[in-house]
Design an enzyme around this catalytic site. Structure first.
Site: not given
Ligand SMILES: NC(=O)c1ccc[n+]([C@@H]2O[C@H](COP(=O)([O-])OP(=O)(O)OC[C@H]3O[C@@H](n4cnc5c(N)ncnc54)[C@H](O)[C@@H]3O)[C@@H](O)[C@H]2O)c1
Length: 248
Positions: A155
């Site tokens: 990650y």
């Molecule tokens: N939540 C956290 O703690 C956090 C912190 C920093 C960064 N992020 C980043 O923010 C972004 C969103 O995270 P989140 O927490 O909202 O996650 P989440 O799991 O709530 O949502 C992610 C979404 O991406 C979709 N997805 C996953 N793989 C996919 C693919 N191959 N093609 C199309 N859609 C796909 C899923 O269906 C889901 O709807 C990510 O890139 C994550 O790495 C999250």
């Protein structure tokens, strides 16, 4: 909520069905934009689009599949006439293991979605932005990409790669009216937590000086500004939203 003017703008938000993506879609729609959610969870994407309103549509897209991305780009261009904004948000956390316990396929899966995905979407959409000499690209990286979290090397490496992709593409497009930026949020309570161990969640919270998780709406507010015309000189840059964790 401050008013960000996205009237007449057309956006693609990958992974927009839930979490950060959904909050960004809501903020964009409230700011006057039309939005296409590109998510591989079709049922949830359609439900989200319906709940937010008629400015939002949903397409089933796996961002790791170049031909699916090109088909969706063509469909979105046909529906909207243009794509002004791309938010590369779709991502996964992967399993919490040390490097030596991580299978190569677990490593590759995270890199495919979190790094190949944004590359594939940029490659597909930038030519359309170049034609209209306008675009705003926001990549959702992570504080993990700057610091390297233990038990999350895949990650952390994927997000460090996304930061470098942002910097390279930003420079390639600097002479055009196309800005490319990344945000590096701390942890937020979203469905992504289901992929993590409690120990890892506790570790991430312990690292945030503000003593709480970031709210999805707080990330959406920063992304909305970066996606607007007001963001006209910052490009190839990384915007911190880590509650004081980042030291650079
Ligand atoms: N939540 C956290 O703690 C956090 C912190 C920093 C960064 N992020 C980043 O923010 C972004 C969103 O995270 P989140 O927490 O909202 O996650 P989440 O799991 O709530 O949502 C992610 C979404 O991406 C979709 N997805 C996953 N793989 C996919 C693919 N191959 N093609 C199309 N859609 C796909 C899923 O269906 C889901 O709807 C990510 O890139 C994550 O790495 C999250």
């Amino acid at each position: 909520m401050n008013k960000i003017d996205l009237n007449g703008r057309c956006a693609v938000v990958t992974g927009g069905a839930q979490g950060f993506g959904r909050a960004i879609v809501e903020r964009f729609a409230a700011s006057g934009a039309k939005v296409a959610i590109w998510d591989h969870d079709q049922a949830l994407a359609e439900k989200t689009a319906k709940e937010i309103g008629s400015a939002v549509t949903a397409l089933k897209v796996d961002v790791t599949d170049p031909s699916a991305v090109e088909t969706s780009r063509d469909a979105t261009l046909k529906a909207f006439g243009k794509i002004d904004i791309l938010v590369n948000n779709a991502g996964i956390a992967g399993v919490n293991k040390t490097v030596w316990e991580t299978d190569l396929e677990e490593w590759r899966k995270v890199l495919r979605i979190n790094l190949d995905g944004p590359f594939i979407c940029c490659k597909a959409i930038v030519p359309a932005m170049l034609k209209q000499n306008y675009g705003r690209i926001v990549n959702i990286a992570s504080i993990a990409g700057k610091e390297g979290n233990p038990n999350a090397a895949h990650y952390s490496a994927s997000k460090a790669g996304l930061i470098a992709l942002t910097k390279s593409l930003g420079k390639e497009l600097a002479q055009q009216n196309i800005m490319v930026n990344a945000v590096t949020p701390a942890a937020a309570k979203t469905a992504i937590f289901d992929q993590l161990t409690q120990q890892h969640i506790d570790f991430m919270l312990s690292k945030i000086p503000k003593g709480r998780f970031v709210l999805v709406e707080e990330v959406a507010a920063m992304v909305a500004w970066l996606s607007s015309e007001d963001c006209a000189f910052s490009t190839g840059a990384v915007f911190d939203i880590s509650g004081g964790r980042a030291t650079y």
